[in-house]
Motif scaffolding. Structure first.
Motif, PDB file in Angstrom:
ATOM      1  N   LEU A   1       2.794  11.192  -8.514  1.00 28.03           N
ATOM      2  CA  LEU A   1       2.997  11.390  -7.083  1.00 28.03           C
ATOM      3  C   LEU A   1       1.819  10.905  -6.259  1.00 28.03           C
ATOM      4  O   LEU A   1       1.916  10.841  -5.026  1.00 28.03           O
ATOM      5  CB  LEU A   1       3.273  12.866  -6.787  1.00 28.03           C
ATOM      6  CG  LEU A   1       4.563  13.445  -7.372  1.00 28.03           C
ATOM      7  CD1 LEU A   1       4.735  14.898  -6.948  1.00 28.03           C
ATOM      8  CD2 LEU A   1       5.770  12.619  -6.943  1.00 28.03           C
ATOM      9  N   ASP A   2       0.694  10.595  -6.876  1.00 25.91           N
ATOM     10  CA  ASP A   2      -0.445  10.062  -6.143  1.00 25.91           C
ATOM     11  C   ASP A   2      -0.511   8.534  -6.183  1.00 25.91           C
ATOM     12  O   ASP A   2      -1.518   7.943  -5.778  1.00 25.91           O
ATOM     13  CB  ASP A   2      -1.753  10.656  -6.673  1.00 25.91           C
ATOM     14  CG  ASP A   2      -2.053  12.018  -6.058  1.00 25.91           C
ATOM     15  OD1 ASP A   2      -1.746  12.192  -4.866  1.00 25.91           O
ATOM     16  OD2 ASP A   2      -2.587  12.897  -6.760  1.00 25.91           O
ATOM     17  N   THR A   3       0.550   7.899  -6.617  1.00 28.68           N
ATOM     18  CA  THR A   3       0.615   6.441  -6.565  1.00 28.68           C
ATOM     19  C   THR A   3       0.530   5.966  -5.115  1.00 28.68           C
ATOM     20  O   THR A   3       1.219   6.495  -4.246  1.00 28.68           O
ATOM     21  CB  THR A   3       1.938   5.950  -7.177  1.00 28.68           C
ATOM     22  OG1 THR A   3       1.966   6.303  -8.554  1.00 28.68           O
ATOM     23  CG2 THR A   3       2.091   4.453  -7.029  1.00 28.68           C
ATOM     24  N   TRP A   4      -0.320   4.963  -4.860  1.00 30.19           N
ATOM     25  CA  TRP A   4      -0.374   4.441  -3.491  1.00 30.19           C
ATOM     26  C   TRP A   4      -0.201   2.922  -3.439  1.00 30.19           C
ATOM     27  O   TRP A   4      -0.396   2.314  -2.396  1.00 30.19           O
ATOM     28  CB  TRP A   4      -1.663   4.852  -2.783  1.00 30.19           C
ATOM     29  CG  TRP A   4      -2.959   4.274  -3.306  1.00 30.19           C
ATOM     30  CD1 TRP A   4      -3.828   4.882  -4.144  1.00 30.19           C
ATOM     31  CD2 TRP A   4      -3.535   3.001  -2.990  1.00 30.19           C
ATOM     32  NE1 TRP A   4      -4.914   4.069  -4.391  1.00 30.19           N
ATOM     33  CE2 TRP A   4      -4.761   2.903  -3.689  1.00 30.19           C
ATOM     34  CE3 TRP A   4      -3.139   1.921  -2.199  1.00 30.19           C
ATOM     35  CZ2 TRP A   4      -5.586   1.776  -3.619  1.00 30.19           C
ATOM     36  CZ3 TRP A   4      -3.962   0.802  -2.133  1.00 30.19           C
ATOM     37  CH2 TRP A   4      -5.175   0.740  -2.835  1.00 30.19           C
ATOM     38  N   LYS A   5       0.229   2.314  -4.515  1.00 28.27           N
ATOM     39  CA  LYS A   5       0.456   0.874  -4.535  1.00 28.27           C
ATOM     40  C   LYS A   5       1.901   0.546  -4.910  1.00 28.27           C
ATOM     41  O   LYS A   5       2.514   1.239  -5.715  1.00 28.27           O
ATOM     42  CB  LYS A   5      -0.484   0.186  -5.526  1.00 28.27           C
ATOM     43  CG  LYS A   5      -1.945   0.182  -5.122  1.00 28.27           C
ATOM     44  CD  LYS A   5      -2.791  -0.590  -6.128  1.00 28.27           C
ATOM     45  CE  LYS A   5      -4.255  -0.599  -5.740  1.00 28.27           C
ATOM     46  NZ  LYS A   5      -5.084  -1.349  -6.720  1.00 28.27           N
TER      47      LYS A   5
ATOM     48  N   GLY B   1       0.805  -1.218   0.000  1.00 23.35           N
ATOM     49  CA  GLY B   1       0.000   0.000   0.000  1.00 23.35           C
ATOM     50  C   GLY B   1       0.835   1.262   0.000  1.00 23.35           C
ATOM     51  O   GLY B   1       1.976   1.281  -0.488  1.00 23.35           O
ATOM     52  N   LEU B   2       0.283   2.328   0.579  1.00 21.72           N
ATOM     53  CA  LEU B   2       0.886   3.657   0.466  1.00 21.72           C
ATOM     54  C   LEU B   2       2.285   3.724   1.061  1.00 21.72           C
ATOM     55  O   LEU B   2       3.201   4.279   0.438  1.00 21.72           O
ATOM     56  CB  LEU B   2      -0.033   4.696   1.121  1.00 21.72           C
ATOM     57  CG  LEU B   2       0.483   6.136   1.138  1.00 21.72           C
ATOM     58  CD1 LEU B   2       0.856   6.631  -0.254  1.00 21.72           C
ATOM     59  CD2 LEU B   2      -0.560   7.061   1.775  1.00 21.72           C
ATOM     60  N   TRP B   3       2.464   3.196   2.278  1.00 26.58           N
ATOM     61  CA  TRP B   3       3.804   3.253   2.873  1.00 26.58           C
ATOM     62  C   TRP B   3       4.802   2.512   1.992  1.00 26.58           C
ATOM     63  O   TRP B   3       5.890   3.024   1.693  1.00 26.58           O
ATOM     64  CB  TRP B   3       3.786   2.672   4.284  1.00 26.58           C
ATOM     65  CG  TRP B   3       5.092   2.784   5.012  1.00 26.58           C
ATOM     66  CD1 TRP B   3       5.975   3.828   4.972  1.00 26.58           C
ATOM     67  CD2 TRP B   3       5.679   1.812   5.887  1.00 26.58           C
ATOM     68  NE1 TRP B   3       7.073   3.580   5.777  1.00 26.58           N
ATOM     69  CE2 TRP B   3       6.909   2.350   6.345  1.00 26.58           C
ATOM     70  CE3 TRP B   3       5.276   0.559   6.335  1.00 26.58           C
ATOM     71  CZ2 TRP B   3       7.745   1.654   7.232  1.00 26.58           C
ATOM     72  CZ3 TRP B   3       6.103  -0.131   7.223  1.00 26.58           C
ATOM     73  CH2 TRP B   3       7.324   0.418   7.663  1.00 26.58           C
ATOM     74  N   ASP B   4       4.424   1.319   1.549  1.00 29.99           N
ATOM     75  CA  ASP B   4       5.336   0.550   0.694  1.00 29.99           C
ATOM     76  C   ASP B   4       5.607   1.263  -0.627  1.00 29.99           C
ATOM     77  O   ASP B   4       6.712   1.184  -1.169  1.00 29.99           O
ATOM     78  CB  ASP B   4       4.762  -0.842   0.438  1.00 29.99           C
ATOM     79  CG  ASP B   4       4.949  -1.767   1.623  1.00 29.99           C
ATOM     80  OD1 ASP B   4       6.047  -1.779   2.194  1.00 29.99           O
ATOM     81  OD2 ASP B   4       3.987  -2.473   1.993  1.00 29.99           O
ATOM     82  N   SER B   5       4.619   1.979  -1.157  1.00 29.00           N
ATOM     83  CA  SER B   5       4.844   2.692  -2.418  1.00 29.00           C
ATOM     84  C   SER B   5       5.884   3.792  -2.246  1.00 29.00           C
ATOM     85  O   SER B   5       6.616   4.111  -3.190  1.00 29.00           O
ATOM     86  CB  SER B   5       3.535   3.272  -2.951  1.00 29.00           C
ATOM     87  OG  SER B   5       3.158   4.448  -2.268  1.00 29.00           O
ATOM     88  N   MET B   6       5.966   4.361  -1.043  1.00 26.45           N
ATOM     89  CA  MET B   6       6.997   5.365  -0.780  1.00 26.45           C
ATOM     90  C   MET B   6       8.356   4.703  -0.563  1.00 26.45           C
ATOM     91  O   MET B   6       9.381   5.182  -1.065  1.00 26.45           O
ATOM     92  CB  MET B   6       6.587   6.224   0.416  1.00 26.45           C
ATOM     93  CG  MET B   6       5.297   7.004   0.175  1.00 26.45           C
ATOM     94  SD  MET B   6       4.791   8.043   1.563  1.00 26.45           S
ATOM     95  CE  MET B   6       5.961   9.400   1.428  1.00 26.45           C
TER      96      MET B   6
END
Length: 556
Positions: A466-470, A300-305
């Protein structure tokens, strides 16, 4: 300092030492440092953020002791809380915290009156509680978004920095709250948040303050912290904006029969609004095993960062305003006084009757563990910046140490938040040293760890959207059943460096509530799950999470 001169809290008969894989305890660390020496009154020299690996391969991070803390605590200097500094500090001491941050809500009363008064109480609390590192902070209303903890190292400029920041950059005070997709001021407001973080970075570079850090609070509670905003904050000054709450406070919000039949752990009880980012699914507004959806969702979002190859830390905390089953209530206002003209609530009074609340005392349930090489304020901040962080709920573990090293190396390897440089195809081993809970937690339960999950994700570099969350290449790659194991033991997990760089992070739980993760069982077969509204006993569903370790593959 002799053995007899050690403070009581450093004695293992009072507070069990937390050991790393090399056997360095908090007690030994403090004895070496000379806990109350003048050099450490304000933290001593800053600890390097990450041990340098140089141009070669491998790495050799320092030995660590872990200090336990909470960066999100409120007092009578917040308009919606009720406790004095003394009550919070005493509770933190009872539950074993080494460091804590008072981050009062921004407010005109706070900015004009409360911050200065609060600082005097901070100084008094530091003098009265020498075993604790007590930071002054601010809960910043981010323009166009939610809240952040902002806190500085003690020094001549700490209160002035926070006051200047509050008046110049707080979204609530400025009226810069609009973050809607069609809002005329949204772009300006988002830009002001970035400007604020850059301003803090400049104050650190100029030496106005020794250090300052920012962490996003309860990021998905309202769904108004969009992925692009979080990335823009990080990119503005990654040495300042270091991460987010992986799990919010208010973990007692859904104790059965306590608040309401619709209550959710963390008070994540909201629906999308015009201010919310439209790309979040409805389930993003809920907690999973008490953790924010952004963190709890593998891939999810944390992993995508993290998949960009850049550290973004997670924490947990109490967000203590009103403790569950507590009998205190706010005192009455004297005639003509209010928060706007005093910056402080009246001290609380005891009613002998349980009062409304969702929170636990600092350290009672949620704990953030930070690896340090010396004792002090700046050492804690350096450990946070370096990402040497793991967290647990319900006192699930006494200790955790993580080391990743090349099989051909003899050194200690690298630890949480660090980077290991390897060659393609090289054999490496992840060493996970667990110290199980040795005593009952504040609920009277002796926690038992059931499993340790290894989560691995490919590092693909900066995203174009920048709005990628996966992060589709992140998944649970191993689960170790550790049920019944006691004491201190080390799991040795072999890994192989493939064609591309990657990261690994850890997670585990008491095994009482789990199921297929949000993105499916193929990615996360036994992850944290939702609880029924109003039926979320936090003590019956406890987890630990760690920050990642990055592996940089040469030529990738």
């Amino acid at each position: 300092m002799t053995e007899q001169q050690l403070p009581a809290w450093a004695d293992p008969s009072v507070s069990p030492a937390r050991l790393d894989a090399q056997g360095v305890s908090r007690r030994q660390l403090l004895r070496r440092a000379g806990l109350f020496g003048a050099a450490f009154a304000l933290g001593g020299a800053a600890t390097p953020a990450v041990a340098a690996t140089g141009p070669g391969f491998g790495g050799d991070d320092p030995r660590l002791a872990y200090l336990v803390g909470d960066h999100h605590v409120h007092s009578v200097y917040s308009h919606d809380a009720k406790y004095t500094f003394s009550q919070q500090a005493q509770a933190a001491a009872k539950y074993g915290l080494d460091w804590m941050v008072f981050n009062e809500h921004s407010n005109f009363g706070h900015a004009h009156y409360g911050a200065a008064l609060e600082h005097q109480e901070i100084l008094k609390a530091r003098a009265e509680n020498p075993r604790q590192l007590i930071f002054q902070g601010l809960e910043w209303y981010i323009p166009a978004a939610e809240h952040c903890t902002v806190f500085a190292a003690p020094g001549p400029g700490e209160v002035d920095l926070l006051t200047q920041f509050e008046l110049a950059y707080d979204g609530k005070l400025l009226g810069y709250t609009d973050g809607s997709a069609t809002g005329a001021d949204t772009a300006r407001n988002e830009a002001h948040a970035v400007k604020a973080i850059k301003w803090l970075a400049e104050q650190r570079r100029s030496g106005y303050v020794d250090d300052v850090l920012v962490l996003a609070n309860h990021p998905l509670r309202l769904g108004i912290d969009s992925p692009h905003e979080m990335r823009n904050w990080r990119d503005a000054a990654p040495e300042i904006m270091i991460g987010m709450e992986g799990a919010p406070g208010a973990q007692g919000a859904a104790i059965p029969g306590w608040r309401s039949s619709t209550s959710i752990r963390g008070e994540y009880e909201n629906k999308p609004s015009a201010q919310s980012w439209s790309g979040y699914p409805a389930d993003a507004y809920l907690t999973y095993g008490g953790f924010d959806w952004a963190t709890a969702t593998v891939g999810g979002l944390w992993d995508s960062m993290l998949a960009e190859g850049r550290l973004f830390s997670i924490t947990t905390n109490s967000d203590n305003h009103r403790t569950v089953f507590d009998t205190w209530k706010n005192g009455d206002w004297p005639a003509g006084q209010n928060f706007d003209n005093t910056g402080k609530l009246p001290d609380p009074v005891d009613t002998d009757t349980p009062q409304p609340g969702s929170d636990f005392w600092p350290g009672e349930f949620s704990r953030t563990h930070v690896g340090v090489t010396r004792y002090g304020y700046r050492a804690v901040m350096a450990g946070l910046r370096a990402g040497r962080v793991w967290l647990d709920h319900g006192h699930l573990l006494d200790g955790l140490d993580v080391r990743l090293k090349r099989d051909c190396d003899a050194g200690r390897g690298v630890t949480l938040g660090g980077r290991l440089r390897v060659r393609k195809g090289e054999k490496i081993t992840l060493y996970v040293t667990v110290t199980t809970a040795s005593r009952a937690n504040p609920q009277g339960i002796l926690p038992e760890l059931a499993h340790v999950d290894v989560i691995r994700g490919a590092v693909r570099g900066p995203v174009t959207d920048l709005d990628t969350w996966k992060a589709p290449d992140t998944k649970v790659v191993q689960t170790k059943d550790v049920s019944g194991r006691k004491g201190t033991y080390t799991l040795r997990i072999p890994l192989t460096a493939g064609d591309e760089s990657f990261y690994v992070r850890l997670r585990g739980s008491d095994g009482k509530r789990h199921g297929a993760g949000y993105l499916g069982a193929a990615i996360d077969p036994d992850g944290p799950i939702l609880h029924e509204p109003g039926n979320g006993d936090p003590w019956a569903d406890t987890w630990f999470y760690s920050n990642p370790v990055f592996v940089d593959v040469a030529g990738a």
